[in-house]
Scaffold this active site. Structure first.
Site: not given
Ligand code: SAH
Ligand code: SF4
Length: 369
Positions: A100, A114, A121, A125, A128, A186-187, A241-242
């Protein structure tokens, strides 16, 4: 020349930064300026049809056609949000996997895009949607770049002039997005070389010519690659992404934390060479009853102050099958207020495109209509 001897055979030309493309041409006995011409066709004119690259000799084009196809992504689904005009596009890789990209008109009048860095990924998490997709594989640099090319072509076809190109050049790049964020599927730091190559191409003054300060790479905390990215692209902004302020909670939400606990990642960020241009932000998805207390807000503020980081608080976007919810509005507001009073620079952000599958990874899991 036999097919075997063709040095372009199966080359992934769209993924090569300019010096690597030049080296390939030189190894093939072609003059260096030909590679500059091709780079311009690919990353300024955004041309993907060999027949239109008319200033390349026909013999060279025949050889180049032995390279991998340039049509690396095919759009299969597009949705435009009635709420905020953001546009979410599903693109299929040539081996049939969906990724996407989202094109978001911002309140500032600028457009932010974006980008995805992987199919699915593997970071796992718990909140996610992308983590639940069954296929996990890296995108190539060309597949990352092509998402931007796609947005430029769409904007150009609509007659939009978003950014303008150095030298006043007219063409699809004149409609390029203002900002790029690696916050799609993805990361990015789990696909480091492709990320660096894509940034090389996107920031090349003879390519897309993006200022690195308008690009943000978001990571869950792949600490071992943070310094490598910063060495290759010191002015690219970093988002972390803390999402939780104690290791106990973060271990449960984000498995990466079991290897790289919060303090370790803070230290990695503190140890980066000083750079006034690079901004560090924290992304903090607010999850009801999980990470939304006043104590969380205070701990978050203290870390943000230590790193001079701006905080983006993003209420959780629900997706079908998720075990989490967004907090009540008053809880969200209290969280932001407490963090702010404790000294954090913090913005409450709603995800764009709430009506079109806002959560990252959500739309790619749907079937094309
Ligand atoms: N993998 C990387 C970048 C992609 S995720 C990372 O984790 O930073 C991008 C952002 O979307 C991250 O900050 C993640 O915490 C957030 N995210 C993922 N799923 C989400 C959801 N359902 N609601 C709000 N934020 C979300
Ligand atoms: Fe989702 Fe980013 Fe976690 Fe991967 S690293 S599972 S894209 S929040």
């Amino acid at each position: 020349m036999t097919e075997q001897a063709n040095p372009f055979l199966n080359a992934d030309l769209l993924s090569l930064p300019r010096p690597a493309l030049k080296a390939l041409f030189q190894a093939a006995g072609e003059p260096g300026f030909r590679s500059e011409q091709l780079f311009r066709w690919l990353h300024v004119r955004l041309e993907r049809d060999w027949a239109r690259m008319t200033d390349l000799p026909a013999g060279l084009r025949t050889k180049l056609q032995a390279a991998r196809t340039l049509a690396v992504l095919t759009p299969t689904l597009e949705r435009v949000s009635a709420l905020d005009a953001s546009q979410k596009i599903v693109l299929n890789t040539d081996d049939g996997h969906a990724i996407e990209t989202v094109i978001m008109p911002m309140e500032s009048g600028h457009v932010t895009q974006c980008l995805s860095s992987q199919v699915g990924c593997k970071m796992g998490c718990d909140f996610c949607a992308t983590a639940r997709l069954p296929v996990r594989q890296n995108l190539s640099a060309g597949q990352i770049v092509e998402q931007v090319a796609y947005a430029c072509r769409v904007g150009f076809a609509l007659g939009l002039r978003r950014g303008g190109v150095a030298g006043g050049e007219e063409g699809p790049l004149s409609a390029r997005p203002h900002n790029l964020v690696f916050m799609g599927m993805g990361e990015p730091l789990d696909n480091l070389q492709a990320l660096i190559d894509a940034l090389d191409i996107l920031c090349d003054p003879k390519g897309f010519d993006f200022s690195p300060r308008r690009i943000t790479v978001s990571t869950s905390g792949v600490a071992k690659n943070v310094a490598k990215l910063a060495a290759a692209h010191p002015n690219v902004n970093l988002a972390w992404s803390l999402t939780a302020t104690t290791d106990d909670v973060r271990d449960r939400l984000m498995p990466v934390n079991r290897g790289v606990p919060i303090r370790k990642m803070v230290d990695v960020l503190l140890e980066l060479p000083q750079n006034a241009h690079r901004k560090i932000t924290f992304e903090y998805a607010l999850l009801k009853g999980v990470n939304d207390t006043e104590d969380d807000a205070r701990r978050l503020a203290s870390m943000a102050r230590e790193l001079n980081a701006h905080v983006n608080a993003i209420p959780f976007n629900a997706w079908p099958g998720a075990d989490y919810q967004r907090p009540e509005r008053v809880v969200i507001q209290r969280f932001v207020d407490v963090a702010r009073r404790a000294g954090a620079s913090i913005t409450l952000r709603e995800s764009k495109g709430q009506d079109i599958g806002a959560a990252c990874g959500q739309l790619a899991g749907e079937k094309p209509v």
